[in-house]
Scaffold this active site. Structure first.
Site, mmCIF file in Angstrom:
data_model
loop_
_atom_site.group_PDB
_atom_site.id
_atom_site.type_symbol
_atom_site.label_atom_id
_atom_site.label_comp_id
_atom_site.label_asym_id
_atom_site.label_seq_id
_atom_site.Cartn_x
_atom_site.Cartn_y
_atom_site.Cartn_z
ATOM 1 N N PRO A 1 47.251 34.376 23.503
ATOM 2 C CA PRO A 1 46.135 33.708 22.823
ATOM 3 C C PRO A 1 45.958 32.244 23.229
ATOM 4 C CG PRO A 1 47.507 34.900 21.241
ATOM 5 C CD PRO A 1 48.225 34.952 22.559
ATOM 6 N N GLY B 1 40.721 26.038 41.256
ATOM 7 C CA GLY B 1 40.045 26.566 42.440
ATOM 8 C C GLY B 1 38.598 26.956 42.151
ATOM 9 N N GLU C 1 36.288 34.347 34.048
ATOM 10 C CA GLU C 1 34.903 34.006 34.374
ATOM 11 C C GLU C 1 33.932 34.319 33.231
ATOM 12 O OE1 GLU C 1 34.615 34.293 38.483
ATOM 13 O OE2 GLU C 1 36.567 35.232 38.624
ATOM 14 N N LYS D 1 41.528 43.170 30.161
ATOM 15 C CA LYS D 1 40.343 42.858 30.966
ATOM 16 C C LYS D 1 40.387 41.375 31.343
ATOM 17 C CE LYS D 1 37.305 46.179 28.551
ATOM 18 N NZ LYS D 1 36.093 46.275 27.698
ATOM 19 N N GLY D 2 39.966 41.063 32.546
ATOM 20 C CA GLY D 2 40.000 39.676 33.004
ATOM 21 C C GLY D 2 39.121 38.772 32.148
HETATM 22 MO MO1 MOS Z 1 36.368 33.559 41.051
HETATM 23 S S1 MOS Z 1 34.684 32.494 41.500
HETATM 24 O O1 MOS Z 1 35.846 35.001 41.828
HETATM 25 O O2 MOS Z 1 37.592 32.823 42.027
#
Ligand code: MOS
Length: 697
Positions: free
Chosen positions: A586, A235, A659, A655-656
């Protein structure tokens, strides 16, 4: 039931649980629900960027073979107005951008729908359009806030005074182009109505939000709409909001009285699923004799559409990245006659890091301080804007570990001097950071008489490995091996949950899973005779959360070769070291970082939507003219991370990471190209023709 002896699953390198299902073709995607009588919808797009539809030859097209219905603004069912205005399709005669949906042809087969759509003729009353972003655009304004909810403008200290007195200064403009989301699976929906209820198999990043908008459009209560996204082929942000296929398939199936599938074509994706806004960034950095920043000034210009305001958070990175007594950031938005820009992996931080981290490299250059050392000197434990302390920030560790792995310390700082045959060699680095947020989510945990458990969350696994990570988190919370836990995601009936966006997923859904599973485990006394279910919601927990600053960090190092004969830039090596709390898995984490850095490489070298001012749209709207990195473009990417224990960020210490890998990559590559060639590129992408021109000059 022996539940307390299971080994801890979180942290173990489990292969993704849906891997076999996917690669053997058993996973069904939104367009693959082949119910009897299913019809196909084909989208027709506007050929002008601004104006009014005068007429469409629908009667003629209705007579084409296999055609069931032609839906236009005059024949489509009326929809209720919604805040997500892009979903209000086929409701009036206005054209707001080139490529807007102006009709949907519904036919027995996909080929018949496509053939008939080619016979559509739309007459327009054409108005002049305005599609080019400029910093001096008279219509530019300060948006109320930027995505998702940051203040648009901030100012701490006296930036102008500090900049005026700086020993070393950088004052430059940087630019990034429009970029387009192209996940493997195009946007698609299959919709049908069952006794007044709307059911939609939809490729999305969060079924709950899409259910809410569909219910509002059709005036139904929430229970009247079910949205399911069991498997999603990527996505990158473009599926986080409702997209035309869901609305069009729903309308068409209502009119046709049977299931309808609508799939967006690759070309259509360039205009109707969102894209990254182009940015123009004015950055001024001031530093003292020892390289300590005294001022950071970051002003961004970006665009949105006529139908929806999306303001990207391009300057937010500059509020938190470095220690500085004065920092000013701002965003200027202009509404153009263009497709609506929206999220693309690392919104704001991706483009913003190109500006800030290029400027930091220039500051290193003018001050004669090594780029890594400069960043270590400007490390901090709190936000420059507002002063909130970070829950954890292992940024300096990332810099040290990364430079060690890469071999940065032996680097000769001089640019443009390493010639290997016809290749110029160089290395560069940049930093990254991304918010480590959480949002309210719901999870239901069920204990079954056979000793297994079901955990249900309105999450979306868009290929990230979320299903696997959540299984590990749930298994540990229940105290059982992961084999005994079945994770169900993607169904709007599972209750509210954050979408798979802004890297919120694992921490947010995992928190809800943790809560539900712990409560269930506490309630159980052995294996139950009948099913026992517990539902948990983190809304109240999140309201009680402290005001600490939550970010993940990292550092990226790259080695490039620049062909002096062709201008081609080859990336020979990439090393990324990240600090993102506890790493749940991992295998999937490494894959997320590699994917992010690969997108950053595309941003650096290849990707740009080229706006044709006359035509009024992106001219290179296919994957042969809009190149995304292929295997041959991408070197082996080395990923490392700091073992970061953070008990403050959220109950999981997670933590994510989705991105973070994109942030800084483009700057690291451009900085390496400067080191190779001695030429500073302040706009992207670094295509061969531009680099050839620069190095020849
Ligand atoms: Mo991410 S661009 O916030 O799905």
């Amino acid at each position: 039931m022996s539940t307390t002896t299971a080994p801890i699953s979180v942290g173990s390198a489990s292969p993704r649980l849906d891997g076999v299902t996917k690669v053997t073709g058993q996973a069904r995607y939104a367009a693959e629900f082949r119910m009897a009588g299913r019809a196909y919808g084909c989208i027709a797009q506007s050929a002008i960027a601004r104006g009014r539809i005068l007429s469409i030859n629908t009667d003629e097209v209705r007579r084409c073979p296999g055609v069931i219905e032609v839906l236009t603004h005059t024949s489509a069912p009326r929809l209720h107005q919604v805040a997500e205005t892009q979903a209000w399709l086929l409701q009036d005669d206005r054209v707001h951008y080139h490529g807007q949906v102006v009709a949907l042809v519904v036919a027995e087969t996909l080929e018949q729908a496509q053939a008939a759509a080619e016979q559509l003729h739309v007459e327009y009353d054409v108005e002049p359009h305005d599609v080019v972003l400029r910093a001096d655009h008279p219509g530019s304004y300060v948006p109320d806030h930027v995505n998702p909810n940051f203040p648009s403008e901030t100012h701490t200290g006296d930036v102008d005074a500090a900049f005026g007195q700086a020993a070393f200064a950088v004052d430059q403009w940087y630019a990034t182009p429009a970029e387009h989301n192209h996940p493997m699976e195009p946007h698609a929906s299959t919709a049908y109505w069952d006794d007044g209820r709307l059911i939609v198999h939809d490729s999305n990043q969060g079924s709950g939000r899409i259910q809410t908008v569909l219910a509002a459009l059709f005036g139904l209560d929430a229970a009247g709409v079910q949205v399911i996204a069991e498997y999603v082929g990527g996505g990158f942000g473009s599926k986080a909001a409702i997209r035309p296929p869901a609305v069009l398939a729903a309308i068409a199936s209502q009119v046709a009285g049977r299931a309808v599938t609508v799939v967006v074509t690759r070309r259509e994706m360039f205009s109707i699923v969102g894209c990254r806004t182009p940015t123009l960034q004015h950055i001024r950095l001031g530093a003292d004799e020892s390289g300590h920043l005294s001022s950071v000034d970051h002003l961004c210009y970006e665009q949105t559409s006529q139908i929806f305001e999306f303001a990207e958070e391009t300057a937010v990175l500059s509020r938190i990245m470095y220690a500085t007594p004065s920092v000013r950031t701002g965003h200027r938005l202009v509404r153009l006659d263009v497709p609506t820009p929206r999220w693309m992996r690392a919104p704001g931080f991706g483009p913003g890091s190109f500006g800030l981290e290029s400027a930091m490299d220039e500051l290193a250059q003018v001050s004669g301080i090594d780029p890594v050392e400069l960043r270590i000197r400007n490390d901090t434990d709190h936000e420059a804007e507002g002063g909130a302390p970070f829950t954890s920030r292992s940024y300096a560790e990332c810099l040290r570990e990364g430079s060690q792995r890469f071999g940065w310390l032996s680097r000769d700082p001089q640019p443009g001097v390493r010639l290997d045959g016809r290749w110029l060699l160089g290395s560069g680095m940049a930093s990254c950071a991304y918010p480590a947020g959480t949002g309210p989510s719901t999870a239901t945990a069920v204990a079954r008489p056979d000793g297994t458990f079901i955990v249900e969350i309105g999450a979306s696994d868009i290929g990230t490995g979320a299903r696997t990570a959540l299984t590990q988190i749930s298994a540990d919370a229940l105290g059982v091996p992961p084999e005994r836990v079945q994770l169900r995601v993607g169904d709007s009936r599972s209750g509210p949950a954050v979408p798979a966006a802004l890297s919120l997923g694992t921490a947010s859904w995992g928190w809800a899973a943790l809560k539900a599973c712990r409560q269930l485990a506490a309630k159980l006394d052995g294996t139950p005779v009948t099913e026992v279910a517990v539902r948990a919601d983190t809304t109240e927990d999140l309201k009680a959360q402290d005001k600490l600053s939550r970010y993940s960090f990292g550092a990226q190092f790259v080695q490039v070769r620049v062909d002096t004969a062709t201008g081609e830039v080859r990336v020979d090596r990439m090393v990324g070291v990240f600090a993102a709390g506890r790493i749940v898995n991992p295998v999937t984490a490494r894959s997320q970082f590699i994917g992010g850095m690969t997108m950053g490489l595309g941003m650096a070298l290849h990707e740009a939507g080229i706006m044709d001012p006359q035509f009024g749209d992106y001219a290179n709207n296919d994957l042969s003219h809009y190149h995304v990195p292929a295997h041959a473009d991408v070197p082996a990417i080395e990923i490392g991370w700091i073992d970061e224990q953070d008990s403050l960020v959220n109950p999981l210490g997670v933590k994510g990471i989705g991105e973070l890998g994109v942030v800084g990559t483009a700057a690291a590559i451009a900085n390496a190209v400067w080191h190779a060639t001695g030429v500073r590129y302040r706009s992207l992408p670094l295509t061969p023709s531009r680099v050839l021109q620069g190095t020849a000059g």
